[in-house]
Design a protein around this motif. Structure first.
Motif, PDB file in Angstrom:
ATOM      1  N   LEU A  44       0.734  -1.237   0.084  1.00 12.86           N
ATOM      2  CA  LEU A  44       0.008   0.131  -0.128  1.00 12.86           C
ATOM      3  C   LEU A  44       0.800   1.191   0.225  1.00 12.86           C
ATOM      4  N   GLU A  45       2.244   1.163   0.895  1.00 15.12           N
ATOM      5  CA  GLU A  45       2.957   2.408   0.766  1.00 15.12           C
ATOM      6  C   GLU A  45       3.588   2.632  -0.457  1.00 15.12           C
ATOM      7  N   ARG A  46       3.839   1.416  -1.280  1.00 14.62           N
ATOM      8  CA  ARG A  46       4.480   1.527  -2.392  1.00 14.62           C
ATOM      9  C   ARG A  46       3.345   2.199  -3.634  1.00 14.62           C
ATOM     10  N   LEU A  47       2.200   1.594  -3.318  1.00 14.25           N
ATOM     11  CA  LEU A  47       1.199   2.063  -4.414  1.00 14.25           C
ATOM     12  C   LEU A  47       0.827   3.559  -4.165  1.00 14.25           C
ATOM     13  N   ALA A  48       0.886   3.917  -2.991  1.00 15.00           N
ATOM     14  CA  ALA A  48       0.552   5.358  -2.814  1.00 15.00           C
ATOM     15  C   ALA A  48       1.782   6.243  -3.332  1.00 15.00           C
ATOM     16  N   ALA A  50       3.576   5.552  -5.859  1.00 14.96           N
ATOM     17  CA  ALA A  50       3.698   5.530  -7.145  1.00 14.96           C
ATOM     18  C   ALA A  50       2.630   6.389  -7.741  1.00 14.96           C
ATOM     19  N   LEU A  51       1.574   6.430  -6.975  1.00 17.77           N
ATOM     20  CA  LEU A  51       0.130   7.283  -7.774  1.00 17.77           C
ATOM     21  C   LEU A  51       0.702   8.790  -7.199  1.00 17.77           C
ATOM     22  N   THR A  52       1.261   9.017  -6.252  1.00 21.24           N
ATOM     23  CA  THR A  52       1.517  10.501  -6.085  1.00 21.24           C
ATOM     24  C   THR A  52       2.753  10.875  -6.922  1.00 21.24           C
ATOM     25  N   LEU A  53       3.766   9.948  -7.297  1.00 19.72           N
ATOM     26  CA  LEU A  53       4.643  10.419  -8.191  1.00 19.72           C
ATOM     27  C   LEU A  53       4.273  10.492  -9.702  1.00 19.72           C
ATOM     28  N   LEU A  54       3.206   9.543 -10.099  1.00 21.27           N
ATOM     29  CA  LEU A  54       2.869   9.862 -11.550  1.00 21.27           C
ATOM     30  C   LEU A  54       2.187  10.913 -11.565  1.00 21.27           C
ATOM     31  N   SER A  55       1.082  11.153 -10.763  1.00 24.17           N
ATOM     32  CA  SER A  55       0.077  12.384 -10.910  1.00 24.17           C
ATOM     33  C   SER A  55       0.931  13.645 -10.754  1.00 24.17           C
ATOM     34  N   PHE A  56       2.074  13.579  -9.906  1.00 28.05           N
ATOM     35  CA  PHE A  56       2.815  14.801  -9.889  1.00 28.05           C
ATOM     36  C   PHE A  56       3.416  15.075 -10.943  1.00 28.05           C
ATOM     37  N   LEU A  57       4.115  14.110 -11.537  1.00 28.98           N
ATOM     38  CA  LEU A  57       4.617  14.473 -12.809  1.00 28.98           C
ATOM     39  C   LEU A  57       3.960  14.957 -13.848  1.00 28.98           C
ATOM     40  N   THR A  58       2.602  14.434 -13.952  1.00 32.35           N
ATOM     41  CA  THR A  58       1.687  14.889 -14.682  1.00 32.35           C
ATOM     42  C   THR A  58       1.198  16.443 -14.399  1.00 32.35           C
ATOM     43  N   LEU A  59       0.971  16.550 -13.261  1.00 31.27           N
ATOM     44  CA  LEU A  59       0.461  18.067 -12.854  1.00 31.27           C
ATOM     45  C   LEU A  59       1.746  19.030 -13.068  1.00 31.27           C
ATOM     46  N   GLY A  60       3.002  18.446 -12.921  1.00 31.84           N
ATOM     47  CA  GLY A  60       4.028  19.384 -12.942  1.00 31.84           C
ATOM     48  C   GLY A  60       4.395  19.696 -14.339  1.00 31.84           C
ATOM     49  N   ALA A  61       4.487  18.773 -15.171  1.00 31.79           N
ATOM     50  CA  ALA A  61       4.786  18.618 -16.671  1.00 31.79           C
ATOM     51  C   ALA A  61       3.825  19.757 -17.284  1.00 31.79           C
ATOM     52  N   THR A  62       2.423  19.380 -16.992  1.00 28.66           N
ATOM     53  CA  THR A  62       1.526  20.285 -17.809  1.00 28.66           C
ATOM     54  C   THR A  62       1.498  21.680 -17.313  1.00 28.66           C
TER      55      THR A  62
END
Ligand code: HEM
Length: 231
Positions: A44-48, A50-62
């Motif tokens: 669960l910690e690793r999924l959380a 990964a979810l934060t990392l991927l969404s953060f990359l999308t938000l930051g890039a856009t």
């Protein structure tokens, strides 16, 4: 003006990491390797993370693509991706804050880690550190507060409830907290990879070697917390 600030902060942080690597090198380069026999993070910690990392990359890039391209505001498809990634980021960040806050409280021994700057300038081995070291604890509270600010201000921009001055303040809160998070995330990425070889596997596989645990988190390793063999 924000464009210039963003370029300076991003290049400045990345440059500081490269400079640190060239001048001081990885302080614990011998701590990598060894059998990954200690469980450090649950699924669960690793999924959380990964979810934060991927969404953060999308938000930051856009978001920063729009800023760096000199657009007056975020529009079109980029705005759509920003909208889609926002709930994922809010959920991931909330899971991380709820899951790790108990281990992120500062303890008296953290002062020694802070004073010695984690051994990153003057090499020091086995500085006192529990499940998280003092630097990670500081980063945790930065993400918790700036993350809260970026989410609230983003929601405030989506559903305007304030007068024009208030909305303008919200935009600046959103911009500055986003930039602050991006700069710290760059440093966090450097510390989790090039500066500390063998560390990235902890958040990918969830396991670390005893050698790594002794070098980076001696008090946590000694306590035997979350310790289990992989066989
Ligand atoms: C729940 C989370 C978030 C929501 C709801 C959200 C929402 C928004 C909205 C509505 C805008 C348009 C602002 C406007 O022009 O009125 C925006 C812009 C922007 N966002 Fe986010 N956002 C979120 C998280 C983030 C994160 C985590 C980052 C950075 C990693 C980020 C970086 C940016 C940037 C750089 C802009 C452009 C600001 C500008 O035009 O100067 N956002 N966001």
């Amino acid at each position: 003006m924000f464009r210039v600030l963003a370029i300076a902060a991003i290049i400045g942080t990345a440059g500081a990491c490269v400079l640190h690597l060239l001048v001081f090198g990885p302080p614990h380069k011998d701590a990598g390797g060894g059998k990954p026999e200690i469980r450090r993070f649950s699924v669960l910690e690793r999924l959380a993370h990964a979810l934060t990392l991927l969404s953060f990359l999308t938000l930051g890039a856009t978001g920063f693509y729009a800023v760096l391209s000199g657009w007056p505001s975020l529009t079109g498809k980029l705005m759509l991706y920003h909208y889609y990634a926002a709930p994922a980021f809010a959920i991931g960040a909330a899971l991380i804050v709820a899951g790790w806050s108990a281990d992120a409280g500062f303890k008296p021994y953290d002062l020694r880690w802070m004073i010695q700057m984690g051994g990153y300038i003057w090499k020091r081995d086995h500085l006192p550190a529990g499940r998280f070291n003092a630097g990670q604890k500081a980063y945790f509270w930065i993400v918790a507060t700036a993350g809260f600010a970026v989410i609230l201000s983003g929601l405030g921009r989506l559903w305007p409830a304030l007068d024009p001055t208030g909305q303008c303040v919200l935009l600046w809160v959103h911009r500055l907290s986003a930039l602050f998070l991006v700069a710290w995330a760059l440093a966090h990425a450097y510390l989790g990879t090039l500066a500390n070889p063998g560390t990235i596997q902890a958040i990918i596989t969830g396991r670390v070697s005893e050698k790594w645990a002794k070098a980076h988190h001696p008090l946590w390793e000694k306590s035997g917390k979350d310790k289990e063999t992989s066989s």
